[in-house]
Motif scaffolding. Structure first.
Motif, PDB file in Angstrom:
ATOM      1  N   TYR A 176       1.657  -2.215   0.105  1.00 27.78           N
ATOM      2  CA  TYR A 176       1.860  -3.636  -0.184  1.00 27.78           C
ATOM      3  C   TYR A 176       2.882  -3.819  -1.306  1.00 27.78           C
ATOM      4  O   TYR A 176       3.116  -2.908  -2.115  1.00 27.78           O
ATOM      5  CB  TYR A 176       0.526  -4.285  -0.577  1.00 27.78           C
ATOM      6  N   ASN A 177       3.457  -5.002  -1.384  1.00 31.25           N
ATOM      7  CA  ASN A 177       4.505  -5.234  -2.379  1.00 31.25           C
ATOM      8  C   ASN A 177       3.967  -5.279  -3.817  1.00 31.25           C
ATOM      9  O   ASN A 177       4.744  -5.243  -4.763  1.00 31.25           O
ATOM     10  CB  ASN A 177       5.308  -6.508  -2.060  1.00 31.25           C
ATOM     11  N   ASN A 178       2.636  -5.304  -3.973  1.00 33.16           N
ATOM     12  CA  ASN A 178       2.075  -5.211  -5.334  1.00 33.16           C
ATOM     13  C   ASN A 178       1.752  -3.766  -5.719  1.00 33.16           C
ATOM     14  O   ASN A 178       1.159  -3.507  -6.758  1.00 33.16           O
ATOM     15  CB  ASN A 178       0.812  -6.080  -5.450  1.00 33.16           C
ATOM     16  N   GLY A 179       2.130  -2.830  -4.845  1.00 31.80           N
ATOM     17  CA  GLY A 179       1.905  -1.417  -5.134  1.00 31.80           C
ATOM     18  C   GLY A 179       0.634  -0.846  -4.538  1.00 31.80           C
ATOM     19  O   GLY A 179       0.438   0.367  -4.529  1.00 31.80           O
ATOM     20  N   GLU A 180      -0.242  -1.707  -4.031  1.00 33.68           N
ATOM     21  CA  GLU A 180      -1.481  -1.220  -3.410  1.00 33.68           C
ATOM     22  C   GLU A 180      -1.151  -0.436  -2.140  1.00 33.68           C
ATOM     23  O   GLU A 180      -0.267  -0.820  -1.368  1.00 33.68           O
ATOM     24  CB  GLU A 180      -2.385  -2.410  -3.062  1.00 33.68           C
ATOM     25  N   ILE A 181      -1.881   0.678  -1.929  1.00 32.29           N
ATOM     26  CA  ILE A 181      -1.670   1.512  -0.742  1.00 32.29           C
ATOM     27  C   ILE A 181      -2.983   1.624   0.025  1.00 32.29           C
ATOM     28  O   ILE A 181      -4.039   1.901  -0.557  1.00 32.29           O
ATOM     29  CB  ILE A 181      -1.159   2.919  -1.125  1.00 32.29           C
ATOM     30  N   VAL A 182      -2.927   1.380   1.327  1.00 32.36           N
ATOM     31  CA  VAL A 182      -4.091   1.579   2.201  1.00 32.36           C
ATOM     32  C   VAL A 182      -3.734   2.676   3.196  1.00 32.36           C
ATOM     33  O   VAL A 182      -2.721   2.584   3.901  1.00 32.36           O
ATOM     34  CB  VAL A 182      -4.463   0.280   2.946  1.00 32.36           C
ATOM     35  N   CYS A 229       8.248  -5.345   6.190  1.00 28.88           N
ATOM     36  CA  CYS A 229       7.832  -6.740   6.333  1.00 28.88           C
ATOM     37  C   CYS A 229       8.015  -7.502   5.017  1.00 28.88           C
ATOM     38  O   CYS A 229       8.335  -6.906   3.989  1.00 28.88           O
ATOM     39  CB  CYS A 229       6.368  -6.809   6.766  1.00 28.88           C
ATOM     40  N   GLU A 230       7.756  -8.795   5.031  1.00 25.17           N
ATOM     41  CA  GLU A 230       7.899  -9.632   3.828  1.00 25.17           C
ATOM     42  C   GLU A 230       6.991  -9.167   2.683  1.00 25.17           C
ATOM     43  O   GLU A 230       7.359  -9.228   1.518  1.00 25.17           O
ATOM     44  CB  GLU A 230       7.534 -11.076   4.153  1.00 25.17           C
ATOM     45  N   LYS A 231       5.780  -8.704   3.037  1.00 32.09           N
ATOM     46  CA  LYS A 231       4.788  -8.400   2.009  1.00 32.09           C
ATOM     47  C   LYS A 231       4.472  -6.916   1.883  1.00 32.09           C
ATOM     48  O   LYS A 231       3.501  -6.548   1.233  1.00 32.09           O
ATOM     49  CB  LYS A 231       3.501  -9.172   2.298  1.00 32.09           C
ATOM     50  N   GLY A 232       5.280  -6.071   2.500  1.00 30.47           N
ATOM     51  CA  GLY A 232       5.004  -4.646   2.384  1.00 30.47           C
ATOM     52  C   GLY A 232       5.564  -3.845   3.539  1.00 30.47           C
ATOM     53  O   GLY A 232       6.356  -4.346   4.350  1.00 30.47           O
ATOM     54  N   ILE A 233       5.128  -2.595   3.594  1.00 32.30           N
ATOM     55  CA  ILE A 233       5.705  -1.616   4.525  1.00 32.30           C
ATOM     56  C   ILE A 233       4.583  -0.965   5.331  1.00 32.30           C
ATOM     57  O   ILE A 233       3.515  -0.644   4.787  1.00 32.30           O
ATOM     58  CB  ILE A 233       6.468  -0.522   3.742  1.00 32.30           C
ATOM     59  N   LEU A 234       4.852  -0.739   6.618  1.00 29.93           N
ATOM     60  CA  LEU A 234       3.962   0.049   7.475  1.00 29.93           C
ATOM     61  C   LEU A 234       4.651   1.366   7.790  1.00 29.93           C
ATOM     62  O   LEU A 234       5.759   1.359   8.350  1.00 29.93           O
ATOM     63  CB  LEU A 234       3.728  -0.693   8.789  1.00 29.93           C
ATOM     64  N   LYS A 235       4.018   2.481   7.437  1.00 26.66           N
ATOM     65  CA  LYS A 235       4.556   3.798   7.781  1.00 26.66           C
ATOM     66  C   LYS A 235       3.666   4.424   8.847  1.00 26.66           C
ATOM     67  O   LYS A 235       2.464   4.588   8.633  1.00 26.66           O
ATOM     68  CB  LYS A 235       4.600   4.702   6.543  1.00 26.66           C
ATOM     69  N   ILE A 236       4.258   4.760   9.985  1.00 24.85           N
ATOM     70  CA  ILE A 236       3.501   5.268  11.122  1.00 24.85           C
ATOM     71  C   ILE A 236       3.940   6.707  11.414  1.00 24.85           C
ATOM     72  O   ILE A 236       5.127   6.965  11.628  1.00 24.85           O
ATOM     73  CB  ILE A 236       3.729   4.395  12.371  1.00 24.85           C
ATOM     74  N   TYR A 237       2.973   7.626  11.404  1.00 22.00           N
ATOM     75  CA  TYR A 237       3.235   9.064  11.620  1.00 22.00           C
ATOM     76  C   TYR A 237       4.333   9.580  10.709  1.00 22.00           C
ATOM     77  O   TYR A 237       5.202  10.352  11.099  1.00 22.00           O
ATOM     78  CB  TYR A 237       3.568   9.341  13.098  1.00 22.00           C
ATOM     79  N   HIS A 238       4.255   9.132   9.445  1.00 19.61           N
ATOM     80  CA  HIS A 238       5.278   9.516   8.479  1.00 19.61           C
ATOM     81  C   HIS A 238       4.830  10.693   7.625  1.00 19.61           C
ATOM     82  O   HIS A 238       5.652  11.377   7.021  1.00 19.61           O
ATOM     83  CB  HIS A 238       5.628   8.310   7.595  1.00 19.61           C
ATOM     84  N   GLY A 239       3.522  10.932   7.573  1.00 17.97           N
ATOM     85  CA  GLY A 239       2.988  12.059   6.814  1.00 17.97           C
ATOM     86  C   GLY A 239       1.871  12.724   7.596  1.00 17.97           C
ATOM     87  O   GLY A 239       1.300  12.113   8.503  1.00 17.97           O
ATOM     88  N   ASP A 240       1.548  13.958   7.241  1.00 14.84           N
ATOM     89  CA  ASP A 240       0.541  14.708   8.000  1.00 14.84           C
ATOM     90  C   ASP A 240      -0.878  14.209   7.739  1.00 14.84           C
ATOM     91  O   ASP A 240      -1.711  14.173   8.640  1.00 14.84           O
ATOM     92  CB  ASP A 240       0.627  16.200   7.662  1.00 14.84           C
TER      93      ASP A 240
END
Length: 344
Positions: free
Chosen positions: A277-283, A258-269
């Motif tokens: 987020y594009n500022n490096g924050e991870i939720v 997306c414009e402001k970051g990435i969504l990863k779905i079922y990408h890790g265990d």
């Protein structure tokens, strides 16, 4: 309200998904099984405390049966689901809804004519990670969706099917038609439509029977791998890979950029959903793990179907939703076979 369920086809999808989920649902009082191999129906009836019908007509003519799961192989869906709806049963049809647009429309029209619930088992809409991802995209907190990539692969249906051999119907063109695209790919097409509230309208693809052989040791008649480029109505661009030759581990992941970051779905265990987020924050979100062939969990599909019947509500996956995904798969197959870009 107590409901009596009938199941057509007693392969692995019934044994591991439909039957145990009906058994666990408090509103289902009894299950009647039919399979053209009567011993399969008898085995599941014994396992789940149900009974056996000796023919499809016996099952569909039984006025005490309220709901039907059509777990037959792909080429029979338009026959059994249509007949069940017109006999006044609510129907949960396995995917793909059919092998042709014409036959899919027969099922959809039968649903409209009967006034009964028609739901199609595109089960990826029911996972908490996909539902949460859709909410995040819808809220717009990551801005517009620009691109995506999705994949679904495992070691192949011969490891999942009821007889565990290379004679599986999934390898037969006249029965499965689309190979891995209709088995795994159609799930991901549907989930992209669901996540983005958008539809794929343009496709190109490469396919091959790269490794699988049939019971005679010959290359299978359908593709075991297919790789696609996709464009949606709203202009999002994406790639998709579907495979029966992921021999190390299953992959069922999607990434939305997306414009402001990435969504990863079922990408890790550890985390089923990650926002970067594009500022490096991870939720990170810890939700339920996705079903795999080796790890069966309640899909939520049967519970949703029963709720739709009990409360007369529209299903999360309608016949029209399933038809939209089928059209994309037909386009992908045409693109791969003709080396062209296909409009859906």
């Amino acid at each position: 309200m107590e409901l009596k369920a009938g199941i057509i086809g007693c392969g692995s999808i019934t044994k591991f998904r439909h039957a145990p989920e009906y058994k666990a649902n408090p509103y289902v009082k009894h299950i009647v099984f039919y399979d053209r191999n009567p011993e399969r129906a008898e085995a599941l009836a014994a396992m789940f405390g149900g009974s056996v019908a000796l023919s499809v007509d016996e099952l569909l003519d039984d006025p005490t049966i309220d709901i039907i799961s059509d777990c037959s192989s792909n080429e029979f869906h338009h026959i059994y689901s249509t007949k069940a709806l017109l006999k006044g049963k609510h129907v949960l049809c396995e995917k793909p809804i059919s092998l042709t647009i014409e036959d899919a429309n027969k099922i959809i029209e039968a649903g409209k004519k009967s006034g009964k619930i028609l739901m199609v088992d595109h089960n990826q809409r029911f996972t908490r990670a996909h539902q949460k991802a859709r909410e995040i995209i819808e809220r717009g907190e990551l801005g517009r969706v620009l691109t995506f990539k999705t994949t679904f692969g495992h070691k192949g249906p011969e490891h999942w099917g009821i007889n565990k051999t290379n004679s599986t119907w999934f390898f037969k063109k006249e029965r499965s038609r689309f190979g891995v695209a209709g088995d795994l790919g159609i799930h991901k097409v549907d989930v992209i439509h669901y996540l983005l509230k958008d539809q794929i309208e343009q496709v190109s693809a490469f396919q091959g029977a790269l490794d699988k052989v049939d019971e005679n040791g010959l290359p299978i008649e359908v593709c075991d791998n297919i790789v696609c480029s996709l464009k949606t109505v709203q202009g999002r661009l994406g790639t998709a890979s579907f495979s029966w030759t992921y021999y190390g581990e299953e992959d069922n992941s999607t990434i939305i950029y997306c414009e402001k970051g990435i969504l990863k779905i079922y990408h890790g265990d550890e985390y089923q959903l990650q926002i970067i987020y594009n500022n490096g924050e991870i939720v990170n979100y810890q939700l339920e793990s996705i079903q795999t062939n080796d790890h069966q969990t309640n899909s939520g599909v049967i519970d949703e179907f029963i709720d739709c019947v009990r409360f007369n509500k529209a299903p999360l996956v309608s016949g029209e939703d399933a038809l939209a995904s089928l059209k994309v798969i037909l386009g992908i197959m045409e693109a791969a076979e003709t080396n062209t870009v296909v409009m859906i």
